[in-house]
Design a protein around this motif. Structure first.
Motif, mmCIF file in Angstrom:
data_model
loop_
_atom_site.group_PDB
_atom_site.id
_atom_site.type_symbol
_atom_site.label_atom_id
_atom_site.label_comp_id
_atom_site.label_asym_id
_atom_site.label_seq_id
_atom_site.Cartn_x
_atom_site.Cartn_y
_atom_site.Cartn_z
ATOM 1 N N TYR A 28 0.852 -1.279 -0.425
ATOM 2 C CA TYR A 28 -0.218 0.170 -0.656
ATOM 3 C C TYR A 28 0.831 1.350 -0.263
ATOM 4 C CZ TYR A 28 -3.158 3.677 1.601
ATOM 5 O OH TYR A 28 -3.300 4.836 2.272
ATOM 6 N N PRO A 29 1.836 1.496 1.014
ATOM 7 C CA PRO A 29 2.898 2.512 1.076
ATOM 8 C C PRO A 29 3.440 2.465 -0.296
ATOM 9 C CG PRO A 29 3.244 1.407 2.404
ATOM 10 C CD PRO A 29 2.000 0.432 2.362
ATOM 11 N N VAL A 58 1.019 3.950 -3.084
ATOM 12 C CA VAL A 58 0.596 5.202 -3.126
ATOM 13 C C VAL A 58 1.877 6.062 -3.378
ATOM 14 C CG1 VAL A 58 0.289 6.967 -1.417
ATOM 15 C CG2 VAL A 58 -1.000 4.291 -1.080
ATOM 16 N N ILE A 78 0.570 4.131 8.987
ATOM 17 C CA ILE A 78 0.836 4.210 7.745
ATOM 18 C C ILE A 78 -0.094 4.788 6.801
ATOM 19 C CG2 ILE A 78 1.095 3.655 5.381
ATOM 20 C CD1 ILE A 78 2.668 0.775 6.769
ATOM 21 N N GLU A 79 -0.853 4.585 6.872
ATOM 22 C CA GLU A 79 -2.409 5.491 6.155
ATOM 23 C C GLU A 79 -2.323 6.955 6.638
ATOM 24 O OE1 GLU A 79 -7.200 5.528 4.964
ATOM 25 O OE2 GLU A 79 -5.966 3.864 5.987
ATOM 26 N N PRO A 80 -2.548 7.419 7.701
ATOM 27 C CA PRO A 80 -2.375 9.163 8.027
ATOM 28 C C PRO A 80 -0.819 9.739 7.910
ATOM 29 C CG PRO A 80 -2.581 7.780 10.093
ATOM 30 C CD PRO A 80 -2.587 7.005 8.951
ATOM 31 N N SER A 106 -0.637 -0.981 9.431
ATOM 32 C CA SER A 106 -1.085 -0.612 8.894
ATOM 33 C C SER A 106 -1.939 0.612 9.123
ATOM 34 C CB SER A 106 -2.691 -1.358 8.475
ATOM 35 O OG SER A 106 -1.734 -2.990 7.969
ATOM 36 N N GLN A 107 -2.615 0.996 10.329
ATOM 37 C CA GLN A 107 -3.382 2.882 10.836
ATOM 38 C C GLN A 107 -2.535 3.545 10.754
ATOM 39 O OE1 GLN A 107 -5.166 1.194 15.075
ATOM 40 N NE2 GLN A 107 -6.585 -0.587 13.876
ATOM 41 N N MET A 159 0.816 8.609 5.474
ATOM 42 C CA MET A 159 1.429 8.850 4.286
ATOM 43 C C MET A 159 0.331 10.237 4.013
ATOM 44 S SD MET A 159 3.388 6.620 2.916
ATOM 45 C CE MET A 159 2.702 6.885 0.744
ATOM 46 N N ILE A 160 -0.867 9.684 3.853
ATOM 47 C CA ILE A 160 -1.911 11.257 3.747
ATOM 48 C C ILE A 160 -1.080 12.546 4.264
ATOM 49 C CG2 ILE A 160 -3.968 12.322 4.190
ATOM 50 C CD1 ILE A 160 -5.104 9.432 3.923
#
Length: 408
Positions: free
Chosen positions: A175-176, A179, A377-379, A374-375, A381-382
């Motif tokens: 995922y990262p 992105v 990495i998303e913020p 996973s929780q 990356m954003i």
């Protein structure tokens, strides 16, 4: 019969046939002989109209026997053998029920080897490289003890657990990576295509560019001038790393070692390897294999060369007369928690039980860590990508604000 002297002859059957509803069907399957091909046509309910057969010859373009198919093989064979169906019948049922060409070929090779007098473990070694030393050795022990159904059930369980953990870790890493690649492409297009157009518009209106916008434009000019060089450099770097990984043992060892030191990800990769080792040791010890052979199987099941080196050191220490707990401490194969757990198991005579307990602990820890990462990495990356793209947008719109102030 020696394995090296056995060369199975498999027939590849291309056909055009009519089914029970008189529809014409075409296809291909593998058979042990031409009479076996006739039986397969009857089993599929087909009346052959045209049949073309040839002796199968391996080639580089053929489909390969995958890990997923290996898992299916272990699971199906365990179920059939547990139902008191003979080994040969079980393999024939699996072969006739398979629609995958690679799986059919492997099953044909195993059946031919067994009917020619080879043991199942030797047949597996000959059939495909996916049946590695660990797999074939465990089957060999199960053949001697007469518990093939339990052996294949243990192998299927081990493979399913390993693949589930690998998929979760791979998904977390993909995922990262995706992105980041998309963001890099977007930033490149903005720097090389969009921002230079804004510059021409501002100059034509007679406005001066802010300092921050000038810095971004300098980066844009540099990127446009050196784009080809950067691409060639990156391709060369990737090619060199790929060559080192595939051809250079020392280089691959160092890459595996430094991969374990990557923040956040490295600990997860370590625990994944430890979990695999504990599961392998538990199964092989339960099958009655000597400890050194169990460690050799654990080494064969490991994909990280640095951890393999640690297992080799552990084996050397054991051979020199050290206890397992002392060997693990000196080789630093496991962390302190796992060392203490196995030391207790060794002293209490319940090493197999402790290994199972250790693998379950590691599985839970990996699941928890993957969920947490996973929780996280998303913020991250954003925020990171939003900051980069936002900076470029600000660099484009600052001249507009200054121009409006100037006109006002």
């Amino acid at each position: 019969m020696p394995i090296d002297s056995f060369q199975p002859t498999i027939f590849c059957i291309h056909y055009r046939a009519r089914d029970a509803k008189r529809r014409v069907r075409t296809g291909r399957f593998y058979a042990l002989s031409m009479s076996d091909a006739q039986h397969q046509f009857s089993h599929m309910g087909l009346t052959p109209l045209r049949v073309k057969s040839r002796v199968y010859q391996p080639n580089v373009f053929q489909s390969t026997f995958t890990v997923k198919q290996l898992n299916e093989f272990s699971t199906q064979l365990a179920t059939l053998l547990a139902s008191s169906i003979s080994l040969e019948q079980s393999l024939n049922i699996m072969r006739k029920g398979s629609s995958n060409a690679a799986q059919q070929r492997v099953l044909c090779k195993i059946l031919l080897a067994i009917t020619s007098g080879l043991s199942l473990s030797d047949s597996l070694r000959m059939a495909d490289k996916k049946f590695d030393g660990f797999y074939a050795n465990l089957v060999q022990i199960a053949e001697a003890h007469g518990d093939l159904a339990g052996c294949f059930n243990d192998l299927a369980t081990l493979q399913q657990k390993s693949q589930r953990l690998k998929k979760r870790v791979t998904k977390m890493l993909i995922y990262p990576a995706l992105v980041t690649v998309v963001a890099m492409i977007v930033c490149y297009l903005m720097l090389t295509q969009v921002i230079p157009e804004f510059e021409q518009m501002f100059i034509s209106l007679g406005g001066s560019l802010p300092l921050f916008t000038q810095y971004v434009l300098t980066l844009s000019y540099w990127l446009q001038a050196h784009s080809l060089t950067i691409v060639l450099w990156l391709l060369s770097l990737l090619g060199s790393l790929s060559w080192i990984y595939q051809r250079n043992g020392l280089g691959r060892l160092l890459m595996h070692k430094y991969a374990l030191a990557i923040p956040l990800v490295g600990d997860t990769l370590k625990q994944l390897a430890w979990c695999r080792i504990c599961q392998t040791l538990a199964i092989t010890l339960a099958a009655g294999m000597p400890l050194l052979h169990c460690l050799a199987c654990a080494k064969a099941s490991c994909t990280n060369d640095y951890i393999k080196q640690k297992i080799t050191l552990t084996c050397s220490l054991l051979e020199s007369g050290n206890t397992l707990s002392q060997s693990l401490h000196d080789s630093e194969l496991f962390d302190q928690t796992r060392q203490q757990l196995l030391s207790i198991g060794e002293q209490s005579g319940q090493l197999e039980k402790m290994l199972i307990h250790g693998s379950e602990q590691l599985t839970q820890s990996i699941d928890s860590k993957v969920d947490h990462l996973s929780q996280l990495i998303e913020p991250v990356m954003i925020v990171t990508l939003g900051s980069i793209v936002g900076s470029l947008v600000i660099a484009m719109y600052l001249p507009i604000f200054e121009l409006m102030n100037h006109l006002g």
